[in-house]
Design a protein around this motif. Structure first.
Motif, PDB file in Angstrom:
ATOM      1  N   VAL A  41      59.907 -57.146  15.369  1.00 42.04           N
ATOM      2  CA  VAL A  41      58.745 -56.275  15.562  1.00 42.04           C
ATOM      3  C   VAL A  41      58.864 -55.481  16.859  1.00 42.04           C
ATOM      4  O   VAL A  41      58.618 -54.261  16.897  1.00 42.04           O
ATOM      5  CB  VAL A  41      57.452 -57.110  15.556  1.00 42.04           C
ATOM      6  N   PHE A  42      59.245 -56.154  17.948  1.00 37.53           N
ATOM      7  CA  PHE A  42      59.347 -55.463  19.229  1.00 37.53           C
ATOM      8  C   PHE A  42      60.455 -54.403  19.189  1.00 37.53           C
ATOM      9  O   PHE A  42      60.326 -53.333  19.809  1.00 37.53           O
ATOM     10  CB  PHE A  42      59.606 -56.466  20.345  1.00 37.53           C
ATOM     11  N   THR A  43      61.541 -54.681  18.461  1.00 42.57           N
ATOM     12  CA  THR A  43      62.596 -53.668  18.313  1.00 42.57           C
ATOM     13  C   THR A  43      62.081 -52.497  17.479  1.00 42.57           C
ATOM     14  O   THR A  43      62.349 -51.326  17.807  1.00 42.57           O
ATOM     15  CB  THR A  43      63.834 -54.285  17.653  1.00 42.57           C
ATOM     16  N   ARG A  44      61.355 -52.792  16.423  1.00 42.35           N
ATOM     17  CA  ARG A  44      60.797 -51.727  15.585  1.00 42.35           C
ATOM     18  C   ARG A  44      59.792 -50.876  16.359  1.00 42.35           C
ATOM     19  O   ARG A  44      59.759 -49.645  16.189  1.00 42.35           O
ATOM     20  CB  ARG A  44      60.134 -52.345  14.351  1.00 42.35           C
ATOM     21  N   LEU A  45      58.990 -51.496  17.215  1.00 39.67           N
ATOM     22  CA  LEU A  45      58.044 -50.729  18.029  1.00 39.67           C
ATOM     23  C   LEU A  45      58.778 -49.725  18.915  1.00 39.67           C
ATOM     24  O   LEU A  45      58.286 -48.618  19.156  1.00 39.67           O
ATOM     25  CB  LEU A  45      57.199 -51.677  18.884  1.00 39.67           C
ATOM     26  N   TRP A  46      59.950 -50.102  19.396  1.00 37.73           N
ATOM     27  CA  TRP A  46      60.750 -49.170  20.190  1.00 37.73           C
ATOM     28  C   TRP A  46      61.392 -48.100  19.315  1.00 37.73           C
ATOM     29  O   TRP A  46      61.216 -46.898  19.556  1.00 37.73           O
ATOM     30  CB  TRP A  46      61.815 -49.958  20.957  1.00 37.73           C
ATOM     31  N   LYS A  47      62.126 -48.534  18.276  1.00 32.43           N
ATOM     32  CA  LYS A  47      62.912 -47.585  17.486  1.00 32.43           C
ATOM     33  C   LYS A  47      62.046 -46.655  16.645  1.00 32.43           C
ATOM     34  O   LYS A  47      62.324 -45.459  16.542  1.00 32.43           O
ATOM     35  CB  LYS A  47      63.871 -48.354  16.567  1.00 32.43           C
ATOM     36  N   ARG A  48      61.021 -47.184  16.018  1.00 31.14           N
ATOM     37  CA  ARG A  48      60.221 -46.397  15.080  1.00 31.14           C
ATOM     38  C   ARG A  48      59.016 -45.738  15.732  1.00 31.14           C
ATOM     39  O   ARG A  48      58.676 -44.586  15.420  1.00 31.14           O
ATOM     40  CB  ARG A  48      59.752 -47.300  13.933  1.00 31.14           C
ATOM     41  N   ASP A  49      58.366 -46.480  16.666  1.00 27.64           N
ATOM     42  CA  ASP A  49      57.075 -46.028  17.180  1.00 27.64           C
ATOM     43  C   ASP A  49      57.125 -45.523  18.612  1.00 27.64           C
ATOM     44  O   ASP A  49      56.091 -45.131  19.162  1.00 27.64           O
ATOM     45  CB  ASP A  49      56.051 -47.169  17.087  1.00 27.64           C
ATOM     46  N   LYS A 102      57.659 -47.182  21.447  1.00 24.33           N
ATOM     47  CA  LYS A 102      56.983 -48.077  22.396  1.00 24.33           C
ATOM     48  C   LYS A 102      58.001 -49.097  22.912  1.00 24.33           C
ATOM     49  O   LYS A 102      58.074 -50.222  22.422  1.00 24.33           O
ATOM     50  CB  LYS A 102      55.807 -48.789  21.720  1.00 24.33           C
ATOM     51  N   PRO A 103      58.793 -48.715  23.919  1.00 19.94           N
ATOM     52  CA  PRO A 103      59.862 -49.612  24.370  1.00 19.94           C
ATOM     53  C   PRO A 103      59.399 -50.752  25.272  1.00 19.94           C
ATOM     54  O   PRO A 103      60.174 -51.667  25.557  1.00 19.94           O
ATOM     55  CB  PRO A 103      60.790 -48.674  25.139  1.00 19.94           C
ATOM     56  N   GLY A 104      58.165 -50.712  25.759  1.00 21.11           N
ATOM     57  CA  GLY A 104      57.719 -51.692  26.741  1.00 21.11           C
ATOM     58  C   GLY A 104      57.829 -53.131  26.280  1.00 21.11           C
ATOM     59  O   GLY A 104      58.041 -54.044  27.094  1.00 21.11           O
ATOM     60  N   TYR A 105      57.694 -53.360  24.982  1.00 18.77           N
ATOM     61  CA  TYR A 105      57.721 -54.728  24.464  1.00 18.77           C
ATOM     62  C   TYR A 105      59.114 -55.357  24.567  1.00 18.77           C
ATOM     63  O   TYR A 105      59.246 -56.577  24.498  1.00 18.77           O
ATOM     64  CB  TYR A 105      57.250 -54.755  23.012  1.00 18.77           C
ATOM     65  N   LEU A 106      60.152 -54.539  24.738  1.00 20.35           N
ATOM     66  CA  LEU A 106      61.504 -55.093  24.839  1.00 20.35           C
ATOM     67  C   LEU A 106      61.681 -55.950  26.089  1.00 20.35           C
ATOM     68  O   LEU A 106      62.611 -56.755  26.155  1.00 20.35           O
ATOM     69  CB  LEU A 106      62.532 -53.964  24.844  1.00 20.35           C
ATOM     70  N   ALA A 107      60.795 -55.820  27.065  1.00 14.19           N
ATOM     71  CA  ALA A 107      60.886 -56.649  28.276  1.00 14.19           C
ATOM     72  C   ALA A 107      60.762 -58.128  27.958  1.00 14.19           C
ATOM     73  O   ALA A 107      61.204 -58.985  28.742  1.00 14.19           O
ATOM     74  CB  ALA A 107      59.795 -56.235  29.269  1.00 14.19           C
ATOM     75  N   HIS A 108      60.201 -58.458  26.800  1.00 15.64           N
ATOM     76  CA  HIS A 108      59.981 -59.860  26.441  1.00 15.64           C
ATOM     77  C   HIS A 108      61.149 -60.476  25.671  1.00 15.64           C
ATOM     78  O   HIS A 108      61.100 -61.671  25.348  1.00 15.64           O
ATOM     79  CB  HIS A 108      58.707 -59.976  25.593  1.00 15.64           C
ATOM     80  N   VAL A 109      62.187 -59.693  25.368  1.00 18.19           N
ATOM     81  CA  VAL A 109      63.290 -60.199  24.558  1.00 18.19           C
ATOM     82  C   VAL A 109      63.962 -61.427  25.181  1.00 18.19           C
ATOM     83  O   VAL A 109      64.225 -62.419  24.480  1.00 18.19           O
ATOM     84  CB  VAL A 109      64.308 -59.079  24.264  1.00 18.19           C
ATOM     85  N   PRO A 110      64.267 -61.442  26.491  1.00 12.41           N
ATOM     86  CA  PRO A 110      64.896 -62.653  27.044  1.00 12.41           C
ATOM     87  C   PRO A 110      64.044 -63.909  26.861  1.00 12.41           C
ATOM     88  O   PRO A 110      64.582 -64.986  26.560  1.00 12.41           O
ATOM     89  CB  PRO A 110      65.074 -62.304  28.529  1.00 12.41           C
ATOM     90  N   ARG A 111      62.745 -63.794  27.030  1.00 14.29           N
ATOM     91  CA  ARG A 111      61.866 -64.954  26.826  1.00 14.29           C
ATOM     92  C   ARG A 111      61.911 -65.401  25.368  1.00 14.29           C
ATOM     93  O   ARG A 111      61.947 -66.613  25.072  1.00 14.29           O
ATOM     94  CB  ARG A 111      60.432 -64.619  27.227  1.00 14.29           C
ATOM     95  N   LEU A 112      61.874 -64.458  24.454  1.00 20.76           N
ATOM     96  CA  LEU A 112      61.903 -64.808  23.037  1.00 20.76           C
ATOM     97  C   LEU A 112      63.170 -65.581  22.685  1.00 20.76           C
ATOM     98  O   LEU A 112      63.122 -66.552  21.921  1.00 20.76           O
ATOM     99  CB  LEU A 112      61.791 -63.539  22.191  1.00 20.76           C
ATOM    100  N   TRP A 113      64.291 -65.177  23.251  1.00 22.92           N
ATOM    101  CA  TRP A 113      65.533 -65.900  22.957  1.00 22.92           C
ATOM    102  C   TRP A 113      65.527 -67.290  23.585  1.00 22.92           C
ATOM    103  O   TRP A 113      66.044 -68.245  22.999  1.00 22.92           O
ATOM    104  CB  TRP A 113      66.747 -65.099  23.404  1.00 22.92           C
ATOM    105  N   ARG A 114      64.950 -67.435  24.779  1.00 21.41           N
ATOM    106  CA  ARG A 114      64.851 -68.773  25.376  1.00 21.41           C
ATOM    107  C   ARG A 114      64.027 -69.695  24.482  1.00 21.41           C
ATOM    108  O   ARG A 114      64.396 -70.851  24.235  1.00 21.41           O
ATOM    109  CB  ARG A 114      64.213 -68.691  26.769  1.00 21.41           C
ATOM    110  N   LEU A 115      62.925 -69.193  23.987  1.00 19.43           N
ATOM    111  CA  LEU A 115      62.081 -69.991  23.111  1.00 19.43           C
ATOM    112  C   LEU A 115      62.801 -70.314  21.806  1.00 19.43           C
ATOM    113  O   LEU A 115      62.809 -71.464  21.342  1.00 19.43           O
ATOM    114  CB  LEU A 115      60.775 -69.240  22.817  1.00 19.43           C
ATOM    115  N   LEU A 116      63.405 -69.284  21.208  1.00 24.45           N
ATOM    116  CA  LEU A 116      64.042 -69.472  19.912  1.00 24.45           C
ATOM    117  C   LEU A 116      65.212 -70.448  20.004  1.00 24.45           C
ATOM    118  O   LEU A 116      65.378 -71.324  19.139  1.00 24.45           O
ATOM    119  CB  LEU A 116      64.502 -68.120  19.367  1.00 24.45           C
ATOM    120  N   GLU A 117      66.030 -70.336  21.034  1.00 21.58           N
ATOM    121  CA  GLU A 117      67.174 -71.239  21.151  1.00 21.58           C
ATOM    122  C   GLU A 117      66.727 -72.686  21.329  1.00 21.58           C
ATOM    123  O   GLU A 117      67.380 -73.610  20.825  1.00 21.58           O
ATOM    124  CB  GLU A 117      68.074 -70.783  22.296  1.00 21.58           C
TER     125      GLU A 117
END
Length: 331
Positions: A273-281, A283-298
């Motif tokens: 969703v955060f990637t789509r918000l950047w690419k389609r809409d 709104k790149p600001g949400y990409l700042a949360h990607v490192p946290r998302l990977w920490r949680l997911l791993e």
């Protein structure tokens, strides 16, 4: 909008824009003397105000605090709703509010909601949060995030393999506990403190229009495995225990397995969703949360029920590729 405000008695009030969210909706505050209301502008066909009206009424019937709908124009996508003020959990925490107390109130509110639903208070008209819907969300990782970091779409056969692994895992998550009302975005941005109210009604609920009937653990992991802020591990453990104490007959092992699966599914979805918000809409600001998302997911992928998905990701999205997409669009 002008016609709607005139018809509802707020034509003389100048709308003051509030912070936008990840949707197409816009919000404004209108003041008239000491009174204030919130104007929701949810333009069709991208948005539909009817689910908000339905779920808000349902939550109030369950004894919880959702904004009262004061006026509506469903065809044009306008609502006037009760103004809960500015004290979201996010803002309160930024100002140094008591973090454990706020989270405890949120967990108590969630437990009260689910107990009320179990007692017969839920409407049967909400969509089911079933395997099809959960798989569609898990697919957002491979449909949006993966091409953004690897530079090419994934092969159809690999996508099918990924979804088959998720189908098997989700079968172990959906069956844990009777379906309940799931708000889906139960986190600090969408919770407000209403100090003039009592008990769990002090927790104001907003942004619930996407509510569904689904697994009971989903909203808890939405709260404590927050994509947008770091929740201390000891607080996550304490809030999980607080939730489980409210349901003493719950099978703890089955719930823990279900919660881990749902948390992993949610974070795969949010990465997409955060990637789509950047690419389609744009709104790149949400990409700042990607490192946290990977920490949680791993961390969540250590759950044995997710071993197949963990191996798939290791092969096709190895750790070096688990990064924030480049804003210039390059792989």
């Amino acid at each position: 909008m002008t016609a709607f405000l005139e018809a509802s008695g707020w034509g003389r009030a100048a709308p003051a824009a509030l912070a936008a969210d990840a949707s197409f909706r816009r919000y404004y505050r209108l003041r008239r003397g000491r009174d204030s209301v919130i104007l929701m502008d949810a333009p069709p066909p991208q948005e539909d105000v009817r689910p908000f009206v339905t779920v808000a009424a349902m939550l109030r019937r369950l004894g919880l605090s959702a904004p009262e709908v004061l006026a509506e124009d469903r065809a044009n996508g306008f609502l006037l709703i009760e103004d809960f003020g500015d004290d979201t959990y996010t803002r309160l925490l930024e100002r140094g509010a008591d973090e454990p107390a706020l989270y405890a109130l949120a967990v108590d509110t969630l437990a009260a909601l689910q107990h009320a639903v179990a007692a017969g208070g839920a409407a049967p008209s909400l969509p089911d949060y079933d395997t099809t819907r959960l798989l569609d969300e898990a697919a957002l990782l491979v449909d949006w995030y993966l091409p953004a970091v690897l530079g090419a779409p994934i092969a159809a056969s690999l996508r099918a393999e990924y979804l088959a692994l998720w189908r098997a895992a989700l079968a172990q998550a959906i069956g844990s506990g009777a379906p309940t009302l799931v708000l889906r975005d139960f986190h600090v941005d969408n919770l407000m403190l209403l100090p003039d109210r009592r008990g769990v009604r002090r927790c104001g609920l907003i942004d619930f229009q996407d509510a569904v009937c689904g697994p009971p653990g989903y909203d808890l992991v939405s709260l404590i495995e927050d994509a947008r802020r770091d929740v201390p591990p000891e607080l996550r453990r304490a809030m999980t225990e607080r939730y489980l104490a409210a349901f003493p007959v719950l099978d703890r092992l089955a719930f823990a397995r279900s919660a881990a699966i749902l948390a992993a599914q949610r974070n795969c979805k949010i990465l997409g969703v955060f990637t789509r918000l950047w690419k389609r809409d744009g709104k790149p600001g949400y990409l700042a949360h990607v490192p946290r998302l990977w920490r949680l997911l791993e961390a969540e992928l250590r759950e044995p029920a997710l071993a197949g998905i963990a191996r798939w990701l290791d092969r096709h999205l190895p750790p070096f590729a688990r990064r924030t997409p480049d804003l210039d669009g390059a792989a």
